[in-house]
Write a protein that holds these residues in place. Structure first.
Motif, PDB file in Angstrom:
ATOM      1  N   LEU A  97      53.446  -9.883  66.013  1.00 28.84           N
ATOM      2  CA  LEU A  97      52.320  -8.959  66.079  1.00 28.84           C
ATOM      3  C   LEU A  97      51.705  -8.752  64.694  1.00 28.84           C
ATOM      4  CD1 LEU A  97      53.642  -6.073  68.389  1.00 28.84           C
ATOM      5  CD2 LEU A  97      52.104  -7.938  69.015  1.00 28.84           C
ATOM      6  N   PRO A  98      50.377  -8.575  64.619  1.00 30.84           N
ATOM      7  CA  PRO A  98      49.773  -8.199  63.333  1.00 30.84           C
ATOM      8  C   PRO A  98      50.253  -6.802  62.936  1.00 30.84           C
ATOM      9  CG  PRO A  98      48.147  -8.060  65.099  1.00 30.84           C
ATOM     10  CD  PRO A  98      49.359  -8.709  65.694  1.00 30.84           C
ATOM     11  N   LEU A  99      50.518  -6.620  61.650  1.00 31.80           N
ATOM     12  CA  LEU A  99      51.013  -5.332  61.164  1.00 31.80           C
ATOM     13  C   LEU A  99      50.197  -4.903  59.948  1.00 31.80           C
ATOM     14  CD1 LEU A  99      54.668  -4.134  60.906  1.00 31.80           C
ATOM     15  CD2 LEU A  99      53.165  -3.852  58.932  1.00 31.80           C
ATOM     16  N   VAL A 100      49.718  -3.667  59.961  1.00 31.94           N
ATOM     17  CA  VAL A 100      48.992  -3.094  58.823  1.00 31.94           C
ATOM     18  C   VAL A 100      49.848  -1.973  58.243  1.00 31.94           C
ATOM     19  CG1 VAL A 100      46.907  -1.920  58.038  1.00 31.94           C
ATOM     20  CG2 VAL A 100      46.753  -3.666  59.820  1.00 31.94           C
ATOM     21  N   ASN A 101      49.978  -2.003  56.951  1.00 33.90           N
ATOM     22  CA  ASN A 101      50.905  -1.128  56.254  1.00 33.90           C
ATOM     23  C   ASN A 101      50.118  -0.125  55.401  1.00 33.90           C
ATOM     24  OD1 ASN A 101      53.482  -0.537  54.685  1.00 33.90           O
ATOM     25  ND2 ASN A 101      52.248  -1.507  53.096  1.00 33.90           N
ATOM     26  N   ILE A 102      50.471   1.164  55.513  1.00 33.79           N
ATOM     27  CA  ILE A 102      49.778   2.217  54.771  1.00 33.79           C
ATOM     28  C   ILE A 102      50.719   2.816  53.726  1.00 33.79           C
ATOM     29  CG2 ILE A 102      48.623   4.461  54.913  1.00 33.79           C
ATOM     30  CD1 ILE A 102      48.022   3.853  57.843  1.00 33.79           C
ATOM     31  N   GLY A 103      50.253   2.900  52.499  1.00 37.39           N
ATOM     32  CA  GLY A 103      50.993   3.649  51.492  1.00 37.39           C
ATOM     33  C   GLY A 103      51.630   2.832  50.401  1.00 37.39           C
ATOM     34  N   LEU A 104      51.902   1.570  50.638  1.00 39.56           N
ATOM     35  CA  LEU A 104      52.421   0.718  49.586  1.00 39.56           C
ATOM     36  C   LEU A 104      52.053  -0.732  49.865  1.00 39.56           C
ATOM     37  CD1 LEU A 104      56.212   0.004  49.960  1.00 39.56           C
ATOM     38  CD2 LEU A 104      55.035   1.401  51.606  1.00 39.56           C
ATOM     39  N   LYS A 105      51.978  -1.488  48.804  1.00 41.86           N
ATOM     40  CA  LYS A 105      51.610  -2.894  48.898  1.00 41.86           C
ATOM     41  C   LYS A 105      52.840  -3.710  49.246  1.00 41.86           C
ATOM     42  CE  LYS A 105      49.783  -6.743  46.170  1.00 41.86           C
ATOM     43  NZ  LYS A 105      49.354  -7.175  44.812  1.00 41.86           N
ATOM     44  N   PRO A 267      40.479  -8.133  54.141  1.00 44.32           N
ATOM     45  CA  PRO A 267      41.248  -8.343  52.904  1.00 44.32           C
ATOM     46  C   PRO A 267      42.706  -7.914  53.083  1.00 44.32           C
ATOM     47  CG  PRO A 267      39.807  -6.430  52.702  1.00 44.32           C
ATOM     48  CD  PRO A 267      39.423  -7.123  53.972  1.00 44.32           C
ATOM     49  N   MET A 268      43.601  -8.562  52.345  1.00 40.12           N
ATOM     50  CA  MET A 268      45.015  -8.228  52.430  1.00 40.12           C
ATOM     51  C   MET A 268      45.318  -6.876  51.789  1.00 40.12           C
ATOM     52  SD  MET A 268      46.495 -10.581  54.166  1.00 40.12           S
ATOM     53  CE  MET A 268      48.230 -10.212  53.861  1.00 40.12           C
ATOM     54  N   LEU A 269      44.522  -6.491  50.799  1.00 38.49           N
ATOM     55  CA  LEU A 269      44.788  -5.237  50.098  1.00 38.49           C
ATOM     56  C   LEU A 269      43.509  -4.424  49.970  1.00 38.49           C
ATOM     57  CD1 LEU A 269      46.832  -3.488  48.499  1.00 38.49           C
ATOM     58  CD2 LEU A 269      46.079  -4.693  46.433  1.00 38.49           C
ATOM     59  N   THR A 270      43.585  -3.153  50.379  1.00 39.34           N
ATOM     60  CA  THR A 270      42.487  -2.199  50.195  1.00 39.34           C
ATOM     61  C   THR A 270      43.024  -1.031  49.377  1.00 39.34           C
ATOM     62  OG1 THR A 270      41.530  -2.804  52.341  1.00 39.34           O
ATOM     63  CG2 THR A 270      40.797  -0.737  51.336  1.00 39.34           C
ATOM     64  N   THR A 271      42.347  -0.718  48.262  1.00 41.62           N
ATOM     65  CA  THR A 271      42.821   0.339  47.365  1.00 41.62           C
ATOM     66  C   THR A 271      41.754   1.413  47.212  1.00 41.62           C
ATOM     67  OG1 THR A 271      44.124  -1.294  46.117  1.00 41.62           O
ATOM     68  CG2 THR A 271      43.761   0.854  45.089  1.00 41.62           C
ATOM     69  N   PHE A 272      42.161   2.671  47.422  1.00 41.14           N
ATOM     70  CA  PHE A 272      41.275   3.818  47.222  1.00 41.14           C
ATOM     71  C   PHE A 272      41.610   4.493  45.901  1.00 41.14           C
ATOM     72  CE2 PHE A 272      41.084   3.327  51.822  1.00 41.14           C
ATOM     73  CZ  PHE A 272      39.744   3.579  52.091  1.00 41.14           C
ATOM     74  N   LYS A 273      40.587   5.032  45.248  1.00 41.11           N
ATOM     75  CA  LYS A 273      40.790   5.708  43.967  1.00 41.11           C
ATOM     76  C   LYS A 273      41.267   7.144  44.177  1.00 41.11           C
ATOM     77  CE  LYS A 273      37.312   3.086  41.354  1.00 41.11           C
ATOM     78  NZ  LYS A 273      36.047   3.186  40.574  1.00 41.11           N
ATOM     79  N   THR A 274      41.889   7.700  43.141  1.00 41.76           N
ATOM     80  CA  THR A 274      42.245   9.119  43.117  1.00 41.76           C
ATOM     81  C   THR A 274      41.566   9.761  41.915  1.00 41.76           C
ATOM     82  OG1 THR A 274      44.238   8.651  41.806  1.00 41.76           O
ATOM     83  CG2 THR A 274      44.488   8.738  44.192  1.00 41.76           C
ATOM     84  N   SER A 275      41.384  11.081  41.954  1.00 36.65           N
ATOM     85  CA  SER A 275      40.745  11.772  40.830  1.00 36.65           C
ATOM     86  C   SER A 275      41.184  13.226  40.803  1.00 36.65           C
ATOM     87  CB  SER A 275      39.218  11.682  40.917  1.00 36.65           C
ATOM     88  OG  SER A 275      38.765  12.283  42.116  1.00 36.65           O
ATOM     89  N   ILE A 276      41.133  13.825  39.625  1.00 33.77           N
ATOM     90  CA  ILE A 276      41.574  15.205  39.440  1.00 33.77           C
ATOM     91  C   ILE A 276      40.553  16.185  39.996  1.00 33.77           C
ATOM     92  CG2 ILE A 276      40.560  15.374  37.133  1.00 33.77           C
ATOM     93  CD1 ILE A 276      42.908  17.132  36.310  1.00 33.77           C
ATOM     94  N   VAL A 277      41.046  17.268  40.578  1.00 35.85           N
ATOM     95  CA  VAL A 277      40.218  18.383  41.028  1.00 35.85           C
ATOM     96  C   VAL A 277      40.703  19.614  40.269  1.00 35.85           C
ATOM     97  CG1 VAL A 277      39.448  19.773  42.980  1.00 35.85           C
ATOM     98  CG2 VAL A 277      39.974  17.356  43.314  1.00 35.85           C
ATOM     99  N   ILE A 278      39.881  20.094  39.340  1.00 37.97           N
ATOM    100  CA  ILE A 278      40.292  21.194  38.462  1.00 37.97           C
ATOM    101  C   ILE A 278      39.989  22.537  39.132  1.00 37.97           C
ATOM    102  CG2 ILE A 278      39.946  22.305  36.220  1.00 37.97           C
ATOM    103  CD1 ILE A 278      39.057  19.519  35.192  1.00 37.97           C
ATOM    104  N   ARG A 279      41.041  23.337  39.302  1.00 39.32           N
ATOM    105  CA  ARG A 279      40.871  24.700  39.798  1.00 39.32           C
ATOM    106  C   ARG A 279      41.533  25.639  38.781  1.00 39.32           C
ATOM    107  NH1 ARG A 279      42.196  22.237  45.237  1.00 39.32           N
ATOM    108  NH2 ARG A 279      40.166  21.611  46.066  1.00 39.32           N
ATOM    109  N   ARG A 280      42.245  26.658  39.220  1.00 39.66           N
ATOM    110  CA  ARG A 280      42.688  27.677  38.269  1.00 39.66           C
ATOM    111  C   ARG A 280      44.189  27.710  38.019  1.00 39.66           C
ATOM    112  NH1 ARG A 280      38.634  32.823  39.251  1.00 39.66           N
ATOM    113  NH2 ARG A 280      36.710  31.606  39.265  1.00 39.66           N
ATOM    114  N   SER A 281      44.975  27.026  38.831  1.00 40.67           N
ATOM    115  CA  SER A 281      46.425  27.128  38.670  1.00 40.67           C
ATOM    116  C   SER A 281      46.916  26.510  37.362  1.00 40.67           C
ATOM    117  CB  SER A 281      47.138  26.449  39.848  1.00 40.67           C
ATOM    118  OG  SER A 281      46.938  25.043  39.816  1.00 40.67           O
ATOM    119  N   CYS A 282      46.081  25.664  36.739  1.00 43.25           N
ATOM    120  CA  CYS A 282      46.467  25.023  35.480  1.00 43.25           C
ATOM    121  C   CYS A 282      46.190  25.921  34.274  1.00 43.25           C
ATOM    122  CB  CYS A 282      45.734  23.703  35.302  1.00 43.25           C
ATOM    123  SG  CYS A 282      43.929  23.881  35.276  1.00 43.25           S
TER     124      CYS A 282
END
Length: 541
Positions: A97-105, A267-282
């Motif tokens: 069966l075709p298998l798609v994996n989420i979270g790690l390469k 495509p064999m690999l799809t990568t999404f970017k991450t970015s900081i969200v600044i609030r007040r706890s810092c």
């Protein structure tokens, strides 16, 4: 004979942790749109050191590949306690069966991942370079988890690049669950008896749990997280965190699977970017307006791009949440017409559909404010003097309109959740005091439809013959069905109970277990999208 649609199994640890729930929501939304049958199988994490949770895995062993067309695995949670090789070995059981994996390469499998390192380093750098914190603690995720290890490595790299020696006495163990955030407070205050300048956690659940526990013990300390879940915004102080497009991970994984099933070559690999969200706890006294978008100002070739290209590139969260790939071009064209005619009522109707669709796909409403802020800035720079008053009126009306849609959406969601919470409280109290099968059947038949559940099956294992399942109860509001038998072979139960009806489109399969006893399984329609409901129901039963 009616040909059945494609049928795909989605393997997940649980639905109560925010990350797991949002990935599932994305898979489900895409499956619904593609008219793919989805079986969500909540079999827990593989190789879980907690034996009572590891017992959930038995449901994975009952999957028959001849019943399915494809497999999607949320390895970001299912693989929390497994090495890459262990997962690769485990996945061989699902061939061909075709298998798609989420979270790690993973080699030889289509994978959808996020770039954990960029966001985590940006967060740690913010703590160091903006606030001057040097002794920064870290609450880890499960050792061996791909996401957890990459985030921990990013934390260490950020320290080293700022000439700060890594102090492992400030690193608390964790497992992504709220309980380990609470334990981390005891780790710092009771075991290490030292308080860092600040703490970064590998996810929001641990960060918020730690903030709550510190507060209860009279301690105030800057904390950052990772995920940008709903609680991170509603908690006070709001949590500075890292945005990852979790919903989009699941949505993209199902779209890749659909492509594989119809013969495409994604495509064999799809990568999404991450970015900081600044609030007040810092420790900041301001909040950034970022919510996972790429800053248009950071696009290196912005001068050479059209306005449509800038919108598609600068606001990927909006692009990913809409079905129409030409949304940006149509939006720009519609705004030009508004500027020519100075009439915007038709425009408001047009963007209403876009906003509603994107909100249903879990976009942050702030992304639309950012998008139109950028558009109005462009309009103002290229407009005539006599357009200024109209642009101001147009901008005010647009922002009020977007805010109104966001508020209505949130109120609607909360009202549904409040109603369901009350329903479940009543059902839970009833289940606790119920000991007769006849009373149990009455509770299920009356209460489950309130959660929009149209079919529900409760099957118990024969304790002498574990390969046999007894159908204890069933509800099916699609049609009046009856079973000629009440005992099924475990290996055939899906085909004989679930797949006999083509209206069984999106099902959740949960293993019944207690301590080290495997007791049976529950098969439920996907009614409510509150993942906690299914886990709580499982616990009560």
């Amino acid at each position: 004979m009616k040909k059945r649609p494609f049928r795909v199994a989605f393997l997940a640890d649980n639905l109560y942790i925010h990350y797991c729930h949002e990935v599932w929501a994305g898979v489900y939304a895409s499956a619904r749109d593609a008219k793919i049958e989805l079986l969500t199988i909540l079999g827990g994490s593989l190789n879980n050191p907690n034996y009572y949770l590891a017992d959930r895995n038995f449901i994975y062993d009952r999957i028959r590949i001849e019943d399915l067309d494809g497999i999607i695995v949320n390895s970001g949670s299912v693989g929390n306690y497994s090495t890459e090789q262990q997962l690769l070995d485990y996945f061989t059981r699902f061939a061909p069966l075709p298998l798609v994996n989420i979270g790690l390469k993973l080699d030889n499998y289509h994978s959808v991942i996020v770039d954990n390192k960029i966001g985590m380093k940006e967060l740690v750098n913010h703590f160091i370079q903006v606030h001057g914190y040097r002794r920064i603690g870290f609450i880890r995720g499960p050792e061996g988890s791909f996401d957890a290890e990459v985030r921990f490595d990013a934390y260490k790299e950020a320290l080293q690049e700022n000439n700060i020696e890594i102090d492992y006495s400030l690193v608390s163990p964790g497992n992504f669950e709220k309980s380990s955030g609470i334990k981390a407070v005891s780790f710092y205050l009771d075991y290490r008896r030292t308080l860092p300048d600040a703490i970064v956690a590998a996810n929001d659940d641990m960060a918020i749990a730690a903030m709550t526990e510190f507060s209860m013990r009279g301690v105030s300390i800057p904390i950052g997280g990772f995920d940008n879940n709903l609680s991170s915004l509603s908690y006070y102080p709001p949590l500075t965190t890292v945005q990852q497009p979790i919903f989009q991970l699941g949505k993209q994984a199902l779209e890749i699977m659909n492509g594989l099933l119809i013969g495409d070559k994604p495509p064999m690999l799809t990568t999404f970017k991450t970015s900081i969200v600044i609030r007040r706890s810092c420790g900041c006294f301001y909040e950034s307006n970022q919510s996972g978008m790429s800053s248009v100002n950071e696009i290196t070739n912005a001068d050479d791009m059209t306005l449509t290209e800038l919108l598609n590139t600068g606001f990927p969260s909006i692009s990913n949440s809409l079905h129409n790939p030409d949304w940006a071009e149509e939006l720009v064209s519609a705004m030009k017409i508004v500027m020519e005619n100075h009439l915007y009522l038709d425009f408001l109707k047009k963007i209403e559909l876009l906003i509603i669709e994107s909100l249903e796909n879990h976009i942050n409403i702030a992304d639309w404010f950012n998008c139109f802020s950028f558009l109005f800035k462009k309009l103002a720079s290229g407009s005539k003097d006599n357009d200024y008053d109209f642009i101001l009126e147009f901008k005010t009306r647009i922002f009020a309109f977007i805010g109104n849609k966001g508020v209505i959406h949130e109120i609607s969601k909360r009202n549904i959740l409040d109603d369901e919470s009350n329903y479940f409280q009543f059902m839970s109290n009833s289940l606790i005091t119920t000991f007769e099968l006849q009373d149990l059947e009455q509770i299920f038949s009356t209460e489950l439809p309130k959660f929009r559940i149209k079919y529900f099956y409760l099957l118990l294992m024969d304790q002498k013959e574990p390969d046999k399942l007894h159908l204890l109860y069933y509800l099916n509001r699609y049609l009046d069905i009856s079973f000629s038998k009440s005992v099924f072979d475990f290996k055939n139960v899906f085909s004989e109970v679930l797949f006999r009806n083509l209206d069984h489109k999106h099902s959740i399969i949960m293993p019944l277990y207690y301590q080290n006893q495997k007791q049976g399984l529950i098969i439920s329609d996907t009614g409510t999208m509150d993942g906690n409901f299914y886990e709580n129901l499982l616990t009560q039963i």
